[in-house]
Design a protein around this motif. Structure first.
Motif, PDB file in Angstrom:
ATOM      1  N   GLY A  37      -1.094   4.321 -10.649  1.00 36.57           N
ATOM      2  CA  GLY A  37      -0.043   3.936  -9.649  1.00 36.57           C
ATOM      3  C   GLY A  37       1.081   3.202 -10.221  1.00 36.57           C
ATOM      4  N   GLY A  48      -4.995   2.568  -8.342  1.00 44.69           N
ATOM      5  CA  GLY A  48      -3.946   1.711  -7.258  1.00 44.69           C
ATOM      6  C   GLY A  48      -4.230   0.444  -6.979  1.00 44.69           C
ATOM      7  N   ARG A  49      -5.150  -0.202  -7.692  1.00 45.83           N
ATOM      8  CA  ARG A  49      -5.465  -1.456  -7.391  1.00 45.83           C
ATOM      9  C   ARG A  49      -4.963  -2.630  -8.771  1.00 45.83           C
ATOM     10  NH1 ARG A  49      -8.375  -2.642  -2.724  1.00 45.83           N
ATOM     11  NH2 ARG A  49      -8.991  -0.673  -1.857  1.00 45.83           N
ATOM     12  N   HIS A  72      -4.876   7.282  -1.904  1.00 45.28           N
ATOM     13  CA  HIS A  72      -4.431   5.799  -2.138  1.00 45.28           C
ATOM     14  C   HIS A  72      -3.747   5.504  -3.442  1.00 45.28           C
ATOM     15  CE1 HIS A  72      -6.500   4.291   1.719  1.00 45.28           C
ATOM     16  NE2 HIS A  72      -6.444   5.523   1.748  1.00 45.28           N
ATOM     17  N   SER A  84      -2.931   0.163  -3.660  1.00 48.16           N
ATOM     18  CA  SER A  84      -3.681  -0.581  -2.331  1.00 48.16           C
ATOM     19  C   SER A  84      -3.745  -2.028  -2.785  1.00 48.16           C
ATOM     20  CB  SER A  84      -5.284  -0.158  -2.450  1.00 48.16           C
ATOM     21  OG  SER A  84      -5.395   1.252  -2.416  1.00 48.16           O
ATOM     22  N   ASP A  85      -3.083  -2.603  -1.637  1.00 44.29           N
ATOM     23  CA  ASP A  85      -3.104  -4.224  -1.832  1.00 44.29           C
ATOM     24  C   ASP A  85      -2.648  -4.901  -3.158  1.00 44.29           C
ATOM     25  OD1 ASP A  85      -3.800  -6.513  -0.646  1.00 44.29           O
ATOM     26  OD2 ASP A  85      -5.952  -6.634  -1.380  1.00 44.29           O
ATOM     27  N   SER A  91       3.646   2.323   2.272  1.00 45.40           N
ATOM     28  CA  SER A  91       3.171   2.598   3.696  1.00 45.40           C
ATOM     29  C   SER A  91       2.784   1.309   4.415  1.00 45.40           C
ATOM     30  CB  SER A  91       2.008   3.233   3.522  1.00 45.40           C
ATOM     31  OG  SER A  91       1.958   4.197   2.661  1.00 45.40           O
ATOM     32  N   GLN A  92       2.814   0.201   3.757  1.00 47.92           N
ATOM     33  CA  GLN A  92       2.223  -1.009   4.205  1.00 47.92           C
ATOM     34  C   GLN A  92       2.794  -2.113   3.196  1.00 47.92           C
ATOM     35  OE1 GLN A  92      -1.876  -1.394   5.420  1.00 47.92           O
ATOM     36  NE2 GLN A  92      -1.643  -3.561   5.131  1.00 47.92           N
ATOM     37  N   HIS A 130       0.965  -1.077  -0.104  1.00 45.24           N
ATOM     38  CA  HIS A 130       0.057   0.032  -0.079  1.00 45.24           C
ATOM     39  C   HIS A 130       0.954   1.320  -0.174  1.00 45.24           C
ATOM     40  CE1 HIS A 130      -3.874  -1.933   1.593  1.00 45.24           C
ATOM     41  NE2 HIS A 130      -3.071  -2.690   1.531  1.00 45.24           N
ATOM     42  N   LYS A 131       0.357   2.274  -0.800  1.00 42.46           N
ATOM     43  CA  LYS A 131       1.278   3.571  -0.684  1.00 42.46           C
ATOM     44  C   LYS A 131       0.185   4.778  -0.541  1.00 42.46           C
ATOM     45  CE  LYS A 131       4.524   6.515  -0.313  1.00 42.46           C
ATOM     46  NZ  LYS A 131       5.463   6.421   0.730  1.00 42.46           N
ATOM     47  N   HIS A 132       0.183   5.462   0.685  1.00 39.46           N
ATOM     48  CA  HIS A 132      -0.699   6.630   0.629  1.00 39.46           C
ATOM     49  C   HIS A 132       0.142   7.874   0.600  1.00 39.46           C
ATOM     50  CE1 HIS A 132      -3.002   3.667   3.553  1.00 39.46           C
ATOM     51  NE2 HIS A 132      -3.073   3.323   2.347  1.00 39.46           N
TER      52      HIS A 132
END
Lengths: 253, 396
Positions: A43, A226-227, A19, A22-23, A58-59, A12-14
């Motif tokens: 993204g 972002g997905r 976002h 995401s995932d 970010s995650q 994940h990157k915010h």
């Protein structure tokens, strides 16, 4: 089990509430050419930047041959064999074409730091020979001693590619290698990339031009918002209604 | 193909050495052929060569390099006091101590780039300067300056049973005294050695890496280089050059004062390097010589000398000419230097070396045109050897 070179795990990157990713889960297999496509703002570049250490996720995490890349410095990631070719050429404008190619060879040979000031540059015949060969292969043999600031846009791009290839990367990340190119140049680049692909190099390519993607890619991942919305072989992607809706539909090929 | 070939470099070095050692003859027509001034040329030449390894190659502009000059001087004087009048321990200590200082200051300052780096180095320099005048007085002897005294212990000399007469002997290298002409020749040897080392660095992979950092530091990271140790090495090497120069100052005149560390001294070496041509091999030496020449020769001109020079003119015109030119000499030498500096920066951003390159290019034959050279080349030197036209990159 498949031989996975790059393993992107739940990234994940915010950016301040946006976002960008995401995932995202993605595996790059050894020897494949994997295209990442998607509309503007999907993204793609963020994902590439996360891979080379320009951005911290970010995650989630990114593993290269089992080594975690997250938190590593860009030079450490490069030393592992992950090499990025930039979209807008990031070359050394105050150096000659030949020197531009020798620089990445030095870091490959001598490591991230070497206080190598007692040997002479003109004694490094091995480096020079390989650099000259690489540039000649790319059709730049006539420009060896030219300052790079004087090069045309297309030549700068080819130089950028040469700088990546001389490092003999394990994973080559290409960021829109044909953006802004005329059709003839694009076709020449595709031919060149096909040759590179033929050497068995693992390549991740971000590209807008579907002609390029479908000529080169073994597998394709489609990003939107972002997905990851789809993944598969070119034929699977071509027929995927979600992709057509998100991407192909609004930008005819 | 990657750099000048060895033969050309050796020739350049030989020509340089011949020029330096014949300084006493060459400088006679310019009224500068006295040992104290020529020593200064050599010492500041060395200082500027070292500064150029940092500024010329990496583009990092240090505004506090005089610290290392001061550290070198103090270390050398302490070595004269504690160990021996021989210059070997003094110069060794000067280089080592300035290297340690450069390591510490560089480690902190290089966390930032650009103007912030310059400000950090300036802050360190001013801090050292003020400390030398205040709390460090036991080491630096404050405003009086640190000097060698007859009653100093000189343990090494004492251990070898060296006798000192009624008068304190000047620093020497096994009887080769560091004053007057013999002092100049010692400094000249150091200058030539320093020049040779800088040439080796310029032509090495390390040197090219530094130039690439100057060109695009960000990209260097993505190319697999850890740039900070490179920058720190360049900083320490250039600090050690400055320390050697400071040590030589103390050797030719065994006295060290804090004013050597003032920001004006740091600024002076920047001027020397830019005036001569940053990033070129010869430029910094030229710049250092020119500035020291102005400082010592132009400043000594006065109205009566000018009247002599313009004596051939009719009286009324002579009066006007002398009145005008007197503004630019004596106390006004700074004005001349300032104007010269402005002219060079505006019209020759690559310094005097760029001017010579342009002249060489105009003179060059059209036999081998179209071959661009890398900026690390010394075109003047090359054209002396063989008239080859070449292009250099205009400085940023």
């Amino acid at each position: 089990m498949e031989d996975i070179v790059l393993h992107i795990d739940d990234v994940h990157k915010h950016f301040a509430g946006l976002h960008a990713l995401s995932d995202v889960n993605l595996d790059i297999r050894r020897g494949e050419t994997h295209a990442i496509i998607g509309p503007n703002g999907a993204g793609k570049s963020t994902l590439l930047n996360v891979c080379i250490g320009r951005l911290e996720p970010s995650q989630g995490k990114v593993l290269f041959e089992g080594t975690e890349l997250t938190g590593k410095q860009p030079h450490q990631i490069n030393q592992l064999g992950v090499v990025r070719v930039f979209q807008t050429p990031e070359i050394f404008e105050d150096l000659t074409v030949l020197e531009n190619v020798v620089i990445p060879m030095l870091s490959k040979r001598d490591g991230a730091f070497s206080l190598n000031f007692l040997s002479r540059l003109d004694d490094q015949a091995d480096l020079e020979g390989e650099a000259v060969k690489m540039l000649t292969d790319l059709g730049m043999g006539a420009h060896l001693q030219q300052m790079t600031s004087a090069l045309s846009r297309g030549d700068k791009r080819r130089l950028e590619l040469a700088m990546g290839l001389v490092q003999h990367p394990k994973l080559l990340l290409l960021d829109e290698p044909t953006a802004g190119m005329a059709r003839a140049d694009t076709n020449a680049t595709i031919e060149l990339l096909e040759q590179i692909k033929g050497t068995g190099l693992t390549i991740v390519i971000i590209e807008h031009d579907m002609h390029v993607v479908f000529s080169l890619a073994d597998r394709i991942t489609v990003l939107a918002g972002g997905r990851v919305i789809a993944q598969g072989t070119p034929d699977e992607i071509k027929g995927n209604p979600k992709v057509i809706e998100a991407y192909l539909g609004e930008e005819p090929v | 193909m990657l750099s000048n070939n060895k033969t050309k470099d050796v020739l350049l070095l030989v020509i340089f050495a011949v020029f330096v050692f014949s300084g006493p003859i060459l400088m006679t027509p310019f009224g500068a052929a006295y040992p104290d001034l020529l020593q200064k040329f050599a010492i500041f030449g060395l200082f500027a060569i070292g500064f150029n390894i940092l500024f010329g190659l990496t583009g990092y502009l240090s505004f506090g390099h005089a610290v290392f000059l001061g550290v070198g001087s103090y270390s050398a004087v302490w070595a004269f006091k504690l160990f021996s009048v021989n210059v070997i321990p003094a110069l060794a200590l000067a280089v080592v101590m300035s290297g340690i200082f450069a390591l510490l200051i560089g480690f902190v300052s290089l966390r930032r780039a650009g103007i912030y780096f310059s400000i950090l180095t300036l802050a360190f320099a001013q801090m050292s300067y003020n400390l030398a005048y205040s709390v460090l007085t036991p080491i630096t002897n404050g405003e009086t300056g640190l000097r060698v005294l007859r009653q100093d212990p000189r343990y090494l000399d004492a251990a070898f049973g060296a006798e000192i007469g009624a008068q304190l002997p000047p620093p020497s290298l096994f009887g080769w005294v560091m004053t007057g002409w013999s002092g100049f020749y010692f400094c000249a040897i150091m200058l030539v050695l320093g020049f040779a080392l800088s040439m080796v660095i310029f032509r090495s992979p390390f040197g090219m890496t530094l130039r690439a950092i100057k060109s695009n530091q960000n990209r260097m990271g993505y190319t697999g280089f850890n740039t900070r140790p490179y920058l720190l090495s360049a900083f320490v090497i250039s600090g050690m050059y400055a320390g050697l120069a400071g040590g030589l100052m103390a050797a030719t005149d065994p006295l060290a004062g804090a004013e050597r560390m003032q920001w004006t001294a740091s600024g002076e070496v920047v001027l020397m390097t830019i005036l001569g041509g940053a990033g070129t091999l010869l430029g910094p030496v030229l710049g250092a010589g020119l500035i020291k020449y102005f400082e010592n020769i132009f400043s000594s001109y006065n109205t009566s000398i000018l009247n002599d020079i313009f004596g051939f003119l009719p009286d009324s015109i002579q009066y006007v000419v002398v009145e005008i030119t007197s503004l630019f000499v004596g106390e006004g030498w700074h004005l001349t230097l300032g104007l010269l500096f402005m002219i060079v920066v505006i019209f020759l951003p690559g310094g005097l070396m760029e001017g010579f390159t342009r002249i060489a290019r105009i003179k060059g034959t059209a036999s081998s045109k179209g071959v661009a050279n890398s900026p690390q080349r010394d075109v003047v030197a090359e054209s002396e050897i063989k008239a080859t036209p070449s292009n250099t990159q205009p400085a940023e």
